[in-house]
Structures are given as C-alpha cells and as structure tokens.
Design a protein around this motif. Sequence first.
Motif, short mmCIF file in Angstrom:
data_model
loop_
_atom_site.label_atom_id
_atom_site.label_comp_id
_atom_site.label_asym_id
_atom_site.label_seq_id
_atom_site.Cartn_x
_atom_site.Cartn_y
_atom_site.Cartn_z
N GLY A 53 -17.72 4.91 -12.10
CA GLY A 53 -16.84 4.90 -13.26
C GLY A 53 -16.17 6.26 -13.37
N MET A 54 -14.85 6.26 -13.56
CA MET A 54 -14.11 7.51 -13.68
C MET A 54 -13.89 7.81 -15.16
SD MET A 54 -10.47 8.63 -11.95
CE MET A 54 -9.41 7.50 -12.85
N ILE A 55 -14.06 9.08 -15.51
CA ILE A 55 -13.71 9.55 -16.84
C ILE A 55 -12.79 10.75 -16.70
CG2 ILE A 55 -15.89 8.74 -17.84
CD1 ILE A 55 -16.74 11.73 -17.98
N GLU A 56 -12.14 11.12 -17.78
CA GLU A 56 -11.29 12.32 -17.75
C GLU A 56 -12.16 13.54 -17.58
OE1 GLU A 56 -8.94 12.23 -21.30
OE2 GLU A 56 -7.75 10.53 -20.61
N GLY A 57 -11.64 14.53 -16.87
CA GLY A 57 -12.39 15.76 -16.70
C GLY A 57 -11.89 16.57 -15.52
N GLU A 58 -12.50 17.74 -15.37
CA GLU A 58 -12.17 18.64 -14.27
C GLU A 58 -12.72 18.04 -12.99
OE1 GLU A 58 -10.64 21.80 -14.51
OE2 GLU A 58 -10.19 21.30 -16.60
N GLY A 59 -11.94 18.03 -11.98
CA GLY A 59 -12.37 17.51 -10.69
C GLY A 59 -11.28 16.65 -10.09
N GLN A 60 -11.55 16.11 -8.91
CA GLN A 60 -10.58 15.30 -8.21
C GLN A 60 -11.24 14.03 -7.73
OE1 GLN A 60 -8.78 17.12 -4.75
NE2 GLN A 60 -6.88 17.36 -5.87
N VAL A 61 -10.57 12.92 -7.92
CA VAL A 61 -11.07 11.62 -7.47
C VAL A 61 -10.12 11.12 -6.38
CG1 VAL A 61 -11.58 9.25 -8.16
CG2 VAL A 61 -12.07 11.14 -9.73
N TYR A 62 -10.70 10.69 -5.28
CA TYR A 62 -9.93 10.15 -4.16
C TYR A 62 -9.83 8.64 -4.27
CZ TYR A 62 -10.62 14.69 -1.96
OH TYR A 62 -10.62 16.02 -1.68
N GLY A 63 -8.71 8.10 -3.84
CA GLY A 63 -8.55 6.65 -3.87
C GLY A 63 -7.32 6.21 -3.11
N GLU A 64 -6.86 5.02 -3.44
CA GLU A 64 -5.69 4.41 -2.81
C GLU A 64 -4.75 3.94 -3.90
OE1 GLU A 64 -8.46 2.53 0.74
OE2 GLU A 64 -7.53 1.18 -0.71
N VAL A 65 -3.46 3.82 -3.56
CA VAL A 65 -2.46 3.37 -4.52
C VAL A 65 -1.76 2.13 -3.98
CG1 VAL A 65 -0.42 4.00 -5.88
CG2 VAL A 65 -2.05 5.76 -5.22
N TYR A 66 -1.66 1.12 -4.85
CA TYR A 66 -0.99 -0.13 -4.52
C TYR A 66 0.05 -0.43 -5.59
CZ TYR A 66 -4.88 -0.82 -1.35
OH TYR A 66 -5.80 -0.66 -0.34
N PHE A 93 0.87 -1.18 0.00
CA PHE A 93 0.00 0.00 0.00
C PHE A 93 0.90 1.22 0.00
CE2 PHE A 93 -2.25 3.22 2.66
CZ PHE A 93 -3.29 3.48 1.79
N LEU A 94 0.78 2.08 -1.01
CA LEU A 94 1.65 3.25 -1.13
C LEU A 94 1.04 4.49 -0.53
CD1 LEU A 94 3.01 2.68 -4.74
CD2 LEU A 94 3.94 1.87 -2.55
N GLY A 95 -0.28 4.49 -0.29
CA GLY A 95 -0.91 5.63 0.37
C GLY A 95 -2.24 6.01 -0.25
N PHE A 96 -2.85 7.01 0.36
CA PHE A 96 -4.08 7.59 -0.17
C PHE A 96 -3.68 8.61 -1.22
CE2 PHE A 96 -5.10 6.29 4.18
CZ PHE A 96 -6.14 5.42 3.90
N ALA A 97 -4.51 8.75 -2.25
CA ALA A 97 -4.11 9.61 -3.36
C ALA A 97 -5.32 10.27 -4.01
CB ALA A 97 -3.34 8.80 -4.40
N THR A 98 -5.00 11.26 -4.83
CA THR A 98 -6.00 11.89 -5.69
C THR A 98 -5.45 11.93 -7.10
OG1 THR A 98 -5.12 14.11 -5.27
CG2 THR A 98 -6.94 13.38 -3.86
N THR A 99 -6.38 11.99 -8.05
CA THR A 99 -6.02 12.22 -9.44
C THR A 99 -7.14 13.03 -10.06
OG1 THR A 99 -5.16 11.20 -11.46
CG2 THR A 99 -7.06 10.12 -10.43
N SER A 100 -6.89 13.63 -11.19
CA SER A 100 -7.93 14.44 -11.83
C SER A 100 -8.90 13.52 -12.56
CB SER A 100 -7.33 15.47 -12.77
OG SER A 100 -6.58 14.84 -13.77
N GLY A 101 -10.17 13.89 -12.55
CA GLY A 101 -11.19 13.12 -13.24
C GLY A 101 -12.56 13.41 -12.67
N LYS A 102 -13.56 12.74 -13.23
CA LYS A 102 -14.94 12.83 -12.78
C LYS A 102 -15.46 11.42 -12.55
CE LYS A 102 -16.55 16.89 -15.31
NZ LYS A 102 -17.59 17.35 -16.24
N LEU A 103 -16.32 11.27 -11.56
CA LEU A 103 -16.95 9.99 -11.30
C LEU A 103 -18.41 10.02 -11.70
CD1 LEU A 103 -15.62 8.91 -7.78
CD2 LEU A 103 -14.95 8.05 -10.02
N PHE A 104 -18.87 8.90 -12.23
CA PHE A 104 -20.27 8.76 -12.59
C PHE A 104 -20.82 7.49 -11.95
CE2 PHE A 104 -19.03 11.76 -15.73
CZ PHE A 104 -20.19 12.44 -16.09
N ASP A 105 -22.10 7.53 -11.65
CA ASP A 105 -22.82 6.35 -11.18
C ASP A 105 -23.10 5.51 -12.41
OD1 ASP A 105 -24.72 4.50 -10.46
OD2 ASP A 105 -25.99 5.92 -9.39
#
Length: 160
Positions: free
Chosen positions: A69-82, A51-63
């Motif tokens: 589901g994440m797509i490219e776009g303005e915004g920030q998505v939270y997650g984890e990195v392994y 586990f490398l840590g908690f992270a963010t990347t740019s994108g948008k989430l949809f239901d």
Amino acid sequence: MDKKDASVNLFVYGTLRREERQRITPDRFDIPAFRRNAFLETGKILDDAPFLGFATTSGKLFDVGRYPGMIEGEGQVYGEVYQVEPDGLSMIDLLEGFDPENLSESHYLRQEVELMVNGNEKLNGEAYYYNLEIDHRSEEHTSELQSPCNLVCRLLLEKK
C-alpha cells in the motif's frame, strides 16, 4: 471532453505491474470474491492499455497484507504507467476498493500524482493510495521491495 470521459495515465505498483499480474492468482489476496474476480478483468484491461513506460513517484510503501500500500511521504515508489480508458478504470477502482461516492470507506483512494517516466519525462497521472490505518504495518524500503530493473514484488514471493 469531460474529465470523467478522458483516459487516465494510471501509475501501478506492486501486484498490478505486468510481471506480477501474469504470475499471481487472485486467491492470493485477502479480499472479497467479487474483488478477486476484478483482478482477472484488470489484468486484461492493463494488458490491452497502451504502456507508457516505467515510472517513479514520491511516496512510501507499506506491507498491508499480501500486497503493498502506498501512502504520501518522503521516498520514491517504482512502477509502470498505462493509459486507461474510463470503463477500464471503473473495473480497477472495484479491485482497489475505491468508491468515489464513499471515500471514507474506500480501501484505496485514486489521487493525482506527478510521475517521472523512463527517468526523464514528467507526466501527470493518477495512482491508488492506501486509505486504511497503517498502525503496526511495516514500512517497506522501496529499494528492497522493488527496483526499476527487476520488477518483482518481494512481498508476494515471501508469503507463498
């Protein structure tokens, strides 16, 4: 070392995050049975991966059903990195419906992303982007769907 033989810093969001994969059963997903079985294996792979840590990347989430589901776009998505080895990555690709030999038919595409880990460290990684039509799917505001402190996927809780 060939790139396909190297481990990958994999950014996961939604149902593959630690808390979510520990409490979700694969029958919750509207995916083929062989991919539901891959969910169980994926959990083991990520549990064993560094586990490398908690992270963010740019994108948008949809239901997009019972998972985001994440797509490219303005915004920030939270997650984890392994840090995931190639064999494990192949199983996760199966779960996500990613076929590098047939990109147009893939459910998700695994693409390179820039990550901000633990709020201060830039890291290159890969993440799964939704590859089907969004159409009438509702955009989820990242702050409502996730937060860096409370890593619970609201979508799944609402759809019990």
